[in-house]
Design an enzyme around this catalytic site. Sequence first.
Site, PDB file in Angstrom:
ATOM      1  N   ASP A  85     -12.177 -26.012 -17.874  1.00 54.48           N
ATOM      2  CA  ASP A  85     -11.791 -24.718 -18.440  1.00 54.48           C
ATOM      3  C   ASP A  85     -10.319 -24.675 -18.826  1.00 54.48           C
ATOM      4  O   ASP A  85      -9.539 -25.573 -18.491  1.00 54.48           O
ATOM      5  CB  ASP A  85     -12.159 -23.559 -17.485  1.00 54.48           C
ATOM      6  CG  ASP A  85     -11.841 -23.874 -16.025  1.00 54.48           C
ATOM      7  OD1 ASP A  85     -10.954 -24.707 -15.779  1.00 54.48           O
ATOM      8  OD2 ASP A  85     -12.479 -23.285 -15.137  1.00 54.48           O
ATOM      9  N   ASN A 156     -16.139 -15.538  -6.024  1.00 51.17           N
ATOM     10  CA  ASN A 156     -17.299 -14.798  -6.528  1.00 51.17           C
ATOM     11  C   ASN A 156     -18.430 -15.757  -6.936  1.00 51.17           C
ATOM     12  O   ASN A 156     -19.391 -15.338  -7.572  1.00 51.17           O
ATOM     13  CB  ASN A 156     -16.895 -13.920  -7.721  1.00 51.17           C
ATOM     14  CG  ASN A 156     -16.342 -14.762  -8.871  1.00 51.17           C
ATOM     15  OD1 ASN A 156     -16.297 -15.986  -8.800  1.00 51.17           O
ATOM     16  ND2 ASN A 156     -15.934 -14.092  -9.937  1.00 51.17           N
ATOM     17  N   HIS A 158     -18.123 -18.382  -8.981  1.00 51.20           N
ATOM     18  CA  HIS A 158     -18.032 -18.990 -10.315  1.00 51.20           C
ATOM     19  C   HIS A 158     -17.847 -20.500 -10.239  1.00 51.20           C
ATOM     20  O   HIS A 158     -17.291 -21.036  -9.284  1.00 51.20           O
ATOM     21  CB  HIS A 158     -16.963 -18.319 -11.187  1.00 51.20           C
ATOM     22  CG  HIS A 158     -15.538 -18.628 -10.883  1.00 51.20           C
ATOM     23  ND1 HIS A 158     -14.525 -17.738 -11.132  1.00 51.20           N
ATOM     24  CD2 HIS A 158     -14.929 -19.711 -10.370  1.00 51.20           C
ATOM     25  CE1 HIS A 158     -13.370 -18.276 -10.792  1.00 51.20           C
ATOM     26  NE2 HIS A 158     -13.592 -19.476 -10.323  1.00 51.20           N
ATOM     27  N   GLU A 163     -18.746 -16.905 -14.892  1.00 50.23           N
ATOM     28  CA  GLU A 163     -18.631 -15.805 -13.944  1.00 50.23           C
ATOM     29  C   GLU A 163     -20.003 -15.202 -13.628  1.00 50.23           C
ATOM     30  O   GLU A 163     -20.970 -15.433 -14.364  1.00 50.23           O
ATOM     31  CB  GLU A 163     -17.720 -14.714 -14.548  1.00 50.23           C
ATOM     32  CG  GLU A 163     -16.302 -15.177 -14.896  1.00 50.23           C
ATOM     33  CD  GLU A 163     -15.397 -15.308 -13.660  1.00 50.23           C
ATOM     34  OE1 GLU A 163     -15.899 -15.561 -12.553  1.00 50.23           O
ATOM     35  OE2 GLU A 163     -14.169 -15.168 -13.834  1.00 50.23           O
TER      36      GLU A 163
HETATM   37  C1  GLP Z   1     -10.328 -21.279 -10.740  1.00 43.75           C
HETATM   38  C2  GLP Z   1     -10.955 -22.328 -11.706  1.00 43.75           C
HETATM   39  C3  GLP Z   1     -12.164 -22.967 -11.096  1.00 43.75           C
HETATM   40  C4  GLP Z   1     -11.825 -23.270  -9.646  1.00 43.75           C
HETATM   41  C5  GLP Z   1     -11.786 -21.982  -8.880  1.00 43.75           C
HETATM   42  C6  GLP Z   1     -11.305 -22.090  -7.451  1.00 43.75           C
HETATM   43  O1  GLP Z   1     -10.078 -20.082 -11.312  1.00 43.75           O
HETATM   44  N1  GLP Z   1     -11.289 -21.872 -13.006  1.00 43.75           N
HETATM   45  O2  GLP Z   1     -12.522 -24.123 -11.827  1.00 43.75           O
HETATM   46  O3  GLP Z   1     -12.794 -24.108  -9.075  1.00 43.75           O
HETATM   47  O4  GLP Z   1     -11.109 -20.976  -9.602  1.00 43.75           O
HETATM   48  O5  GLP Z   1      -9.928 -22.277  -7.382  1.00 43.75           O
HETATM   49  P1  GLP Z   1      -9.178 -22.759  -6.074  1.00 43.75           P
HETATM   50  O6  GLP Z   1      -9.537 -24.201  -5.895  1.00 43.75           O
HETATM   51  O7  GLP Z   1      -7.719 -22.575  -6.367  1.00 43.75           O
HETATM   52  O8  GLP Z   1      -9.673 -21.925  -4.943  1.00 43.75           O
END
Ligand code: GLP
Length: 274
Positions: A85, A156, A158, A163
């Site tokens: 992403d 959440n 995702h 989402e």
């Molecule tokens: C982000 C990314 C995801 C990631 C998730 C968790 O916003 N878009 O690809 O896996 O949220 O992030 P973190 O590893 O900082 O908890």
Amino acid sequence: MPAEIPARVLTLAGSSVQVFADAPTACLAAAGRIAEAVKASLAARGRAVLGLATGATPEPVYARLVALHREGALSFARVSTYNLDEYYPIQPLDPLSYRSYMHWHLFQHVDLAPDHAHVLDGTVPEAFAAEHAAQFDRWIAADGGLDLQLLGIGRNGHIGFNEPSDLSVDDARKLPTRLVPLHPITRTDAAREFGGEDKVIPRALTMGVAPILAARSILVLAFGPRKAEVVAEALRGPVTAEVPASLLQTVPGKVTWLLDEAAAHQLVYDSNLR
Ligand code: GLP
């Protein structure tokens, strides 16, 4: 015993769930799996294709991959990467872009060719965003599909920036790469990096659920107590687009979850525990 042996291994909803004493150990194991997947794909077809994730969770995984590269144990010379992403719109040189994240944590340190390191482009004109996203899926397909997709999980549920939604499971599984609005929980969680919730870029380009599920293997990382509830929902709850990570239950045999004890806390250990 090598440090990266899991303390517990379970099979839940068709996934292998490996629980490690702590997150750093799980990250060493993740890097080891990625290195093995690269070597196996190179041996089988002369190249390897990786799907990569950002966020705080996989940072130590990239540190370990860079160390393996420096030791001469891993080359990216015949590897292509596709990131999950990117915020939209954003400049690649913006320190908050996922292109910058990948540059700092991996790309600048290894022998990955610049034209093999694909990150969705946060500068594409909006009128062409859909075409750019469709093109990204075509590039993955033309590269022979993803050998391994690395995933984190949002609070959440995702995956990437897919989402929660009220789509049917069938429709959610078909979601392609596309431009999406971010969920309020995602914006809250990104507030610290952006210096306030109102400063979070509210949209992103995300690899779709379909190309993620089509990867030949999927490695999901989740650490810490904040992820415990959603990990349990994804693995123990019903398959629903309301918890996008639960869609991973629909590709049994492909998914390995690497957790620390805190993130695994709400999984009930039962007879399939070893
Ligand atoms: C982000 C990314 C995801 C990631 C998730 C968790 O916003 N878009 O690809 O896996 O949220 O992030 P973190 O590893 O900082 O908890």
